[in-house]
Design an enzyme around this catalytic site. Structure first.
Site, PDB file in Angstrom:
ATOM      1  N   ASP A 150     119.978  67.705-102.203  1.00 14.04           N
ATOM      2  CA  ASP A 150     119.916  67.512-103.644  1.00 14.04           C
ATOM      3  C   ASP A 150     119.399  66.980-103.677  1.00 14.04           C
ATOM      4  O   ASP A 150     118.333  65.785-103.310  1.00 14.04           O
ATOM      5  CB  ASP A 150     121.021  67.856-104.698  1.00 14.04           C
TER       6      ASP A 150
ATOM      7  N   GLU B 267     134.506  72.243-102.734  1.00 15.17           N
ATOM      8  CA  GLU B 267     133.403  72.521-102.283  1.00 15.17           C
ATOM      9  C   GLU B 267     132.909  71.025-101.459  1.00 15.17           C
ATOM     10  O   GLU B 267     131.712  71.519-100.185  1.00 15.17           O
ATOM     11  CB  GLU B 267     132.102  72.443-103.706  1.00 15.17           C
TER      12      GLU B 267
END
Ligand SMILES: *[C@@H]1O[C@H](CO)[C@@H](O)[C@H](O)[C@H]1NC(C)=O
Ligand SMILES: *[C@@H]1O[C@H](CO)[C@@H](O)[C@H](O)[C@H]1NC(C)=O
Ligand SMILES: *[C@@H]1O[C@H](CO)[C@@H](O)[C@H](O)[C@H]1NC(C)=O
Ligand SMILES: *[C@@H]1O[C@H](CO)[C@@H](O)[C@H](O)[C@H]1NC(C)=O
Length: 823
Positions: free
Chosen positions: A560, A793
C-alpha cells in the site's frame, strides 16, 4: 475503520493513464485455445473486422468483452470435484469464516447452519452472529481444527464462554452426518448473565425446502430438509443439559421466516425479537426475556431466496446443547452422533490431530513448551477453520468499459486473512496461507490453487480481491467492490508451487491441467506490468493524485503506502515486482520442464532476472548504498495546511486541507528515503549470490536498530526514512511505514536460514541473525496472543503490541513454520 488495506479500489486516474499502450489489436500471448479458423472464413472475418474498426466499435467492444471472458483452457478443477460424490469428506465444513460458528457445503447455493447467541442482561441485549471487532470479545478462535473431520473452538464473551465443537461422520452419498456441541460456562470476563439464549438456525439459499417439527411449548425439536445436493436430511436440536447430562429448565422459541438472502439473517432475527416472554425456573422469580416472535419485515420487490428456521433455547449458564445433522442416505446408523458417542468421536480426532501435528511440525521434539505448542496448534487451526467456500461474481472494470461489469460467476475455496475484517479471498495473502497449509495437507493446497486459477480471464488476469456472494459483499463498502483489470498483486502462488514441487506433492496430471493457466498468468504479469527497460517491471495502478498524498500509494504491490517514486510515471522500475518475476520465471521453467513443454523462454528470463550484475545496474544505488526503486522522485515533499484566500464578506471560510507541497523538483533517480522491505527483496527472495557484497550490506541494514531491527521482528520501513510513521493524508495513518509484518518476516527468516546453509563470507552473520530474528518474531507474536487473546495483522515496532485488525490468522500464522523451521 482506520484500516482499509487492499480495500481501496483502483483510483480513477489509472484508467486514463493506462489506456495508451494497450491498443485494441494487441495479440494475446499465453492464452490457450487454438482458434485457427478455416481458410475460407478468413476473408469474411477480415471484412467484418474492418467494418467494426470502421465504426470505432471494436476498439471498445473487443477488449471490453475479453475482460469478462473466461480463460479458454479446460478448467483446473474437473467439474463436480468439490461435490459430495467426488469429495464427501470435504463436502460439509466450517466454510463460513465470517460467522462465529457456522457450516455450509461446498456447493454454489448451499444451505447453511449457524449459531447466534443473546445475553439476556437487563436493558442490554446483545446479539452475536457475524465476527465483529465491535463486539469486543476478549478472545475467540479455533483451538483445534484439522480442516476435514472436526474442530474445537473457544469463544470468550463478557461473563461467559462458549465452546463450540463440530465433528463429522462419513456415510451415505451426500457428505455424511455431523454434530455440534455448544458448552456455555461462566467466566470472569464480566458479570455472568443469569441466563442466555442460544439461537440455532438452518437457512436455504435459493433452493431446497425446510419443514419444522414443532413439539409442545413452541419447541422446534427438529427439522426435515431437502436440497439438490443433500437429498433428504434431518436436523435435531437436543434439549439443554449440564455437562454431565442432567436436564435443565429452559424456555423455547422458534421462528420460521423468508429472507432476501443469507446476508440478511441477522436483521431478520433482530427485528423479530420481542421482550414479551417469561423465564421462570422453579423457585426463582419470573423474568422477561427477548425471544424470536414473528417477522414482519418487508421484502420490497426483492426475491425472498432464503427460508430460515430458528430454534431458540433460553437457559441458565452453565449448560450444554447438542445438535445433530443426519443425512437421509446413511443406511443404518449404529448409534446417533450425540452424547457419549459424540464425546468419543471428538476425543479420537483430538488425539489423531495432535499426533499428526507433531509429525508434521515436530514442535515437541524441538523442545517447545506445552503452551507454545498449544499456541501453534491454534494458529494452524484458525487458518484451517477460517477456510471459506464462496460463490458469486466479482464486479470488474477495464479501461475499455464505461461501467463495472459482472465477472462470470465462480466458486472459490480459500483461506481468508481475517474472519472479522477480511473474510474473503485475497490473491497475494493466499500464497502465504498455502505455504503453511501445503505442509499440513498438500491436496488441500492444490485444490485451493486450482480454484484461484479457474477465476482467470482470457487475458490471464485474476481479480486480486474476491468478493463473491451476498454474505461476502455485505462486509465491503460499495466503493471498494470493483476490481480493476490492470491491477496485479504479488504472484505468491509461485512460492506455493515451488514448495509443492520440493515436497514432491504435485503429479504430472495436475501440472498439465494448470499449465495453460500458469502460462497466461505469467504472461499477464510479464506483459502488462513490464517496466521501461528489458527485465524491469512496474506495478500499474498507483494513485495518480500527487496533490493530496504524501506519496501516491501502490495498493497493487500489496505494500500500500510503502514509499515509492514521489511522482508516478512510466519510467518507474519496481524492485519487488522484479524479484517476484525472478521467482515466477524460475518456477515456470521448472514446471515447463516437468510437463515437457518449451522451457527456454522461462529459463532465459530466470537467468537474466537472477543475474546479480543486471540487478545492480537496474536497482543498486551507490549513493544510497542500497537496492531501490527507480523513478521520477524527490525527497523534498511534505504535507502542509493549504493557505486559502479569505472568502468574500458574509461567506463561510472553507476548511483548509492538508496538501502536498514539493520543495525540490523531482528528477529521474533511485528512490531515496525508502529503505525497508522493498530494499530487502533481492535477499528475501534469495536472488543474491552468497558472496555478493550487497548481501553483506543488506544484512548490516537489517541488524541496525536505527534502521530495520526491532526486538519484535524487522520493521517495514527504516526509522531513518523521512516517511517513517508518517500519515499519507490527513486521514490515512501509516500502514507499511514502520510496523512489523509477519509475512515479510517469514521471508526474511527463511532467507537468513538459506544464507546460513550455503558457503560464503556472510554465512556466520546470516546464521546469527537467523536465530535472533526467529526468536524475536515467535516470542512477540506468542506474547501478544497471551496478553490480548489474538493474533494481529501487524505489530508495533516500538512496543511489540498487536495493531490493525484481529483476529488475523492469515499470514501472521506463518509463525508456525518459523517454529518448525520449515522453509
Ligand atoms: C425424501 O423424502 C420424501 C418425503 O419424506 C420422499 O418422498 C422421498 O422419496 C425422499 N427422497 C429420497 C431421495 O430419499
Ligand atoms: C517476457 O516479456 C519480454 C518482453 O516483452 C519477452 O521478450 C519475453 O520473451 C517474455 N518472457 C516470457 C517467458 O514470456
Ligand atoms: C517528473 O515530474 C515532474 C512533475 O510532474 C515533471 O514536470 C517532469 O517532467 C517529470 N520528469 C520526468 C523525467 O518525467
Ligand atoms: C507504536 O506505538 C507507539 C507508542 O505507543 C506509537 O507512538 C506509534 O504511533 C505506534 N506505531 C504505529 C505504527 O502505530
Amino acid at each position: 475503520m482506520a484500516r482499509e488495506r487492499r480495500r481501496r479500489a483502483g483510483p480513477e486516474g489509472v484508467r486514463a493513464q493506462e489506456r495508451g499502450p494497450r491498443g485494441p489489436g494487441r495479440r494475446e500471448r499465453g492464452a490457450a485455445g487454438d482458434a485457427r479458423p478455416a481458410l475460407f472464413v478468413l476473408p469474411a472475418l477480415l471484412l467484418l473486422l474492418l467494418l467494426l474498426l470502421g465504426c470505432g466499435l471494436y476498439a471498445r467492444w473487443g477488449p471490453a468483452a475479453r475482460l469478462v471472458a473466461p480463460h479458454a483452457s479446460p478448467r483446473a478443477l474437473p467439474p463436480g470435484s468439490t461435490g459430495p460424490v467426488a469429495a464427501p469428506a470435504r463436502f460439509w465444513g466450517s466454510y463460513r469464516p465470517q460467522v462465529y460458528f457456522g457450516m455450509k457445503t461446498r456447493s454454489p447455493r448451499s444451505p447453511v447452519a449457524g449459531l447466534m447467541w443473546l445475553q439476556q442482561l437487563e436493558g442490554d441485549v446483545r446479539l452475536r452472529h457475524t465476527c465483529e471487532q465491535s463486539d469486543g470479545l476478549p478472545r475467540y478462535g479455533w483451538l483445534l481444527h484439522d480442516g476435514t473431520h472436526f474442530g474445537v473452538q473457544e469463544i470468550q464473551d463478557l461473563g461467559f464462554s462458549l465452546q463450540t465443537e463440530v465433528v463429522k461422520r462419513p456415510g451415505g452419498q451426500h457428505g455424511g452426518d455431523w454434530s455440534w456441541r455448544v458448552t456455555v460456562r461462566p467466566e470472569r470476563t464480566g458479570p455472568t448473565p443469569p441466563f442466555i439464549s442460544l439461537l440455532f438456525y438452518v437457512a436455504t439459499d435459493g433452493q431446497g425446502r425446510l419443514q419444522p417439527l414443532i413439539e409442545e411449548k413452541s419447541r422446534l425439536a427438529s427439522l426435515r430438509g431437502q436440497t439438490e445436493e443433500l437429498g433428504n436430511f434431518t436436523v435435531t436440536f437436543k434439549p439443554p443439559t449440564t455437562e454431565t447430562g442432567t436436564p435443565l429448565y429452559a424456555r423455547y422459541n422458534h421462528l420460521q421466516a423468508m429472507a432476501e438472502g443469507l446476508h440478511r439473517l441477522t436483521d431478520v432475527v433482530k427485528s423479530s425479537l420481542r421482550p414479551r416472554f417469561s423465564y421462570a425456573p422453579p423457585g426463582l422469580p419470573k423474568r422477561h426475556y427477548f425471544g424470536v416472535d414473528v417477522y414482519q419485515g418487508q421484502a420490497g420487490d426483492r426475491e425472498l431466496r432464503s427460508q430460515l428456521l430458528i430454534h431458540q433455547v433460553t437457559v441458565a449458564v452453565p449448560c450444554r446443547v447438542e445438535v445433530a445433522f443426519e443425512s437421509g442416505s446413511v443406511p443404518d446408523r449404529p448409534d446417533r452422533l450425540l452424547a457419549e458417542t459424540l464425546t468419543q468421536e471428538l476425543d479420537k480426532h483430538v488425539v489423531a490431530f495432535e499426533q499428526r501435528f507433531e509429525e508434521t511440525f515436530g514442535l515437541s521434539r524441538k523442545g517447545f513448551s506445552e503452551q507454545e505448542q498449544h499456541f501453534a496448534r491454534a494458529l494452524l487451526s484458525n487458518m484451517l477453520g477460517g477456510m471459506g467456500y464462496f460463490h458469486g461474481h466479482s464486479l470488474v472494470q477495464s479501461p475499455y468499459t464505461e461501467a463495472p461489469q459482472p465477472y462470470p460467476a465462480g466458486s472459490l475455496f480459500t483461506a481468508v486473512p481475517s474472519r472479522s475484517f477480511f473474510p474473503r479471498g485475497f490473491l497475494w495473502d493466499e500464497g502465504f496461507h498455502q505455504l503453511l497449509l501445503a505442509r499440513w495437507d498438500p491436496a488441500l493446497s492444490r485444490e485451493v490453487l486450482a480454484h484461484w486459477f479457474d477465476l482467470m480471464n482470457v487475458e490471464g488476469w485474476i481479480p486480486r480481491e474476491q468478493i463473491l456472494g451476498d454474505e461476502a459483499l455485505a462486509k465491503v463498502p460499495p466503493e471498494f467492490v470493483v476490481q480493476h483489470s490492470q491491477a496485479g498483486n504479488p504472484p505468491t502462488f509461485f512460492l506455493v508451487l515451488q514448495q509443492l514441487l520440493r515436497q514432491g506433492a504435485v503429479e504430472q496430471g495436475y501440472l498439465r491441467r494448470i499449465y495453460p493457466r500458469l502460462q497466461s498468468w505469467y504472461g499477464w504479469y510479464n506483459h502488462t506490468q513490464a517496466g521501461p527497460l528489458p527485465y524491469t517491471f512496474r506495478w500499474r495502478g498507483r494513485d495518480q493524485d500527487t496533490q493530496l498524498f504524501l506519496n501516491p500509494k501502490t495498493l497493487t504491490s500489496g505494500l500500500d503506502d510503502y514509499p515509492r517514486a514521489s511522482h508516478p510515471s512510466e519510467d518507474e522500475r519496481h524492485l519487488d515486482l522484479r524479484c517476484w518475476m525472478a521467482v515466477a520465471s524460475a518456477v515456470m521453467a521448472e514446471v515447463a520442464t516437468r510437463v515437457g513443454e518449451a522451457e527456454n523462454d522461462y529459463t532465459h528470463m530466470a537467468e537474466w532476472l537472477a543475474d546479480n550484475e543486471l540487478l545492480q545496474r537496474h536497482h543498486w544505488s551507490e549513493a544510497l548504498n542500497t537496492f531501490a526503486d527507480y523513478g521520477n522522485h524527490t525527497q523534498g515533499v511534505a504535507l502542509e495546511r493549504e493557505r486559502l484566500r479569505p472568502p468574500p464578506p458574509g461567506q463561510p471560510s472553507p476548511i483548509p486541507r492538508l496538501v502536498r507541497v514539493v520543495r525540490k523538483s523531482p528528477r529521474l533517480q533511485f528512490v531515496g528515503g525508502a529503505l525497508g522491505y522493498v530494499s530487502l527483496f533481492p535477499l528475501l527472495l534469495q536472488l543474491l549470490r552468497p558472496d555478493s557484497q550487497q548481501l553483506g550490506s543488506l544484512l548490516a541494514d537489517m541488524k541496525n536498530k536505527q534502521k530495520l531491527w526491532t526486538p519484535f521482528g524487522l520493521r517495514s520501513l527504516s526509522r531513518s526514512s523521512p516517511f517513517y510513521l508518517k500519515h499519507n493524508t490527513e486521514h490515512d495513518p501509516p500502514y507499511w511505514r514502520g510496523a512489523v509484518w509477519i509475512n515479510m518476516n517469514y521471508l526474511a527468516v527463511r532467507a537468513l536460514h538459506h544464507y546460513s546453509q550455503v558457503e560464503g563470507p556472510y554465512r556466520e552473520e546470516a546464521s546469527k541473525l537467523y536465530h535472533e530474528l526467529r526468536t524475536n518474531v515467535i516470542g512477540n507474536v506468542l506474547q501478544q496472543y497471551l496478553d490480548s487473546g489474538y493474533v494481529w495483522e501487524q505489530y508495533n515496532d516500538s512496543t511489540g503490541r498487536g495493531q490493525g485488525c484481529y483476529p488475523f490468522t492469515g499470514w501472521s500464522a506463518l509463525v508456525v513454520l518459523m517454529m518448525a523451521e520449515e522453509y
